[in-house]
Enzyme design. Structure first.
Site, PDB file in Angstrom:
ATOM      1  N   GLU A   1     -43.465  19.049  20.926  1.00  0.00           N
ATOM      2  CA  GLU A   1     -44.623  18.191  21.845  1.00  0.00           C
ATOM      3  C   GLU A   1     -45.010  18.708  23.172  1.00  0.00           C
ATOM      4  O   GLU A   1     -45.868  18.561  23.539  1.00  0.00           O
ATOM      5  CB  GLU A   1     -44.075  16.832  21.583  1.00  0.00           C
ATOM      6  CG  GLU A   1     -44.124  16.064  20.460  1.00  0.00           C
ATOM      7  CD  GLU A   1     -43.153  16.479  19.438  1.00  0.00           C
ATOM      8  OE1 GLU A   1     -43.220  15.948  18.286  1.00  0.00           O
ATOM      9  OE2 GLU A   1     -42.322  16.954  19.873  1.00  0.00           O
ATOM     10  N   HIS A  48     -39.560   5.253  15.684  1.00  0.00           N
ATOM     11  CA  HIS A  48     -40.623   5.210  15.244  1.00  0.00           C
ATOM     12  C   HIS A  48     -41.549   3.821  15.457  1.00  0.00           C
ATOM     13  O   HIS A  48     -42.530   3.763  14.917  1.00  0.00           O
ATOM     14  CB  HIS A  48     -40.425   5.625  13.907  1.00  0.00           C
ATOM     15  CG  HIS A  48     -40.154   6.927  13.332  1.00  0.00           C
ATOM     16  ND1 HIS A  48     -38.823   6.965  13.234  1.00  0.00           N
ATOM     17  CD2 HIS A  48     -40.572   8.082  13.032  1.00  0.00           C
ATOM     18  CE1 HIS A  48     -38.517   8.120  13.057  1.00  0.00           C
ATOM     19  NE2 HIS A  48     -39.432   8.770  12.758  1.00  0.00           N
TER      20      HIS A  48
END
Length: 321
Positions: A58, A125
């Site tokens: 990322e 998540h």
């Protein structure tokens, strides 16, 4: 033909790619695979070379987007989950957010964060990151709660010259549908009255707008008319619409799915107390997820986040004050 919240996001990206050759999408498995949630399904075949698979970094994804934006592109970054954006945190808050203010060169990137919880997703998540990013000047934070806003706000975000954190809620991907997409929508930074009322105001955003409306519908059976304000945009935030609603109702409950400490709900209450204390007939309240990591078990998860039932219970206490 109805359109889901997820399909609206896909359609907005299709439209952005179609009309502007500077736009490209970059993320993990977004090409042929179509992304973790299929938000880019078939886009790679429609726009070869502009829907690009990224390495599992990322940090590198956001850094690449910043460099491309400086050189004139308008990148869309898809994070597989909002939680993973913390790996690119330095690039987002120290580079993208400050770029224009340091150099007078804009950084028009959009970072899509699949946000919020779904049953069984657990602590890695399910997080809602909007409060963290809203702390940093230079970033625009959007939290669409409707299919229409998912479409129009994403297109507006891509057109902005500022870096945008686009918090799309995973629970709404398939649970929310609309029959059509209107041509006009409210501008970024403008809240909407999702449900009018006169006895109390609920300020919410993203998936919590729908939980709040369900709570308000239940309380209507007892004669209470609850006004629900959908922030739509966390930063900039529409303080005027919030204050106008509190002026009508005299009571305020702020609801958010993120953790409570220093969150959006706290900011809303601070602004109302500072600028509209005289409007209040009761102490303003907030309701957030529990101040613990998000549990895996579906029953624990339901108890962890605000629901229509817990919002209704808080409203009943507020109305009795």
């Amino acid at each position: 033909m109805s359109l889901t919240y997820l399909e609206a996001i896909r359609e907005a990206q299709y439209e952005a790619l179609r009309r502007d050759p500077r736009v490209f999408i970059y993320g993990q498995d977004i090409g042929k695979f179509g992304g973790a949630f299929k938000a880019t399904k078939h886009l790679d075949s429609e726009f070869p070379g502009r829907v690009i698979d990224a390495p599992i970094s990322e940090d590198a994804m956001v850094g690449t987007a910043i460099g491309a934006a400086i050189e004139g592109s308008r990148p869309i970054i898809e994070m597989q989950f909002a939680d993973f954006s913390s790996v690119g945190f330095n690039q987002i808050v120290n580079q993208a957010a400050t770029q224009f203010w340091r150099t007078n060169v804009p950084c028009p990137i959009v970072i899509r964060l699949p946000s919020g919880g779904t049953a069984g997703s657990g602590p890695f998540h399910s997080q809602s990151m909007e409060s963290i990013y809203a702390h940093y000047p230079g970033l625009i934070i959007l939290t669409p709660a409707t299919v229409e806003d998912a479409y129009h706000m994403l297109l507006a975000a891509i057109d902005l010259d500022d870096p945008v954190i686009f918090c799309e809620h995973k629970f709404l991907y398939y649970h929310l549908k609309a029959d059509s997409l209107p041509d006009a929508t409210l501008p970024i930074g403008k809240a909407r009255i999702a449900r009018p009322g006169r006895h109390a105001t609920v300020v919410a955003y993203s998936a919590m707008v729908h939980e709040s409306i369900r709570a308000a519908d239940e309380l209507q059976q007892d004669g209470y008319q609850i006004e629900v304000v959908d922030l739509r945009s966390v930063k900039p935030i529409d303080t005027d619409t919030i204050l106008a609603s509190v002026a009508r109702t005299g009571r305020l409950l702020c609801v958010g799915e993120s953790f409570p400490w220093g969150g959006v709900t706290a900011e809303v209450i601070a602004r109302v107390v500072a600028d509209g204390f005289h409007l209040l007939d009761a102490p303003p309240q907030r309701l957030n997820a529990k101040d613990t990591p998000i549990p895996y078990h579906p029953n624990l998860w339901k108890a962890h986040r605000p629901t229509a039932a817990s919002i209704g219970a808080e409203l009943r206490k507020l109305l009795k004050f």
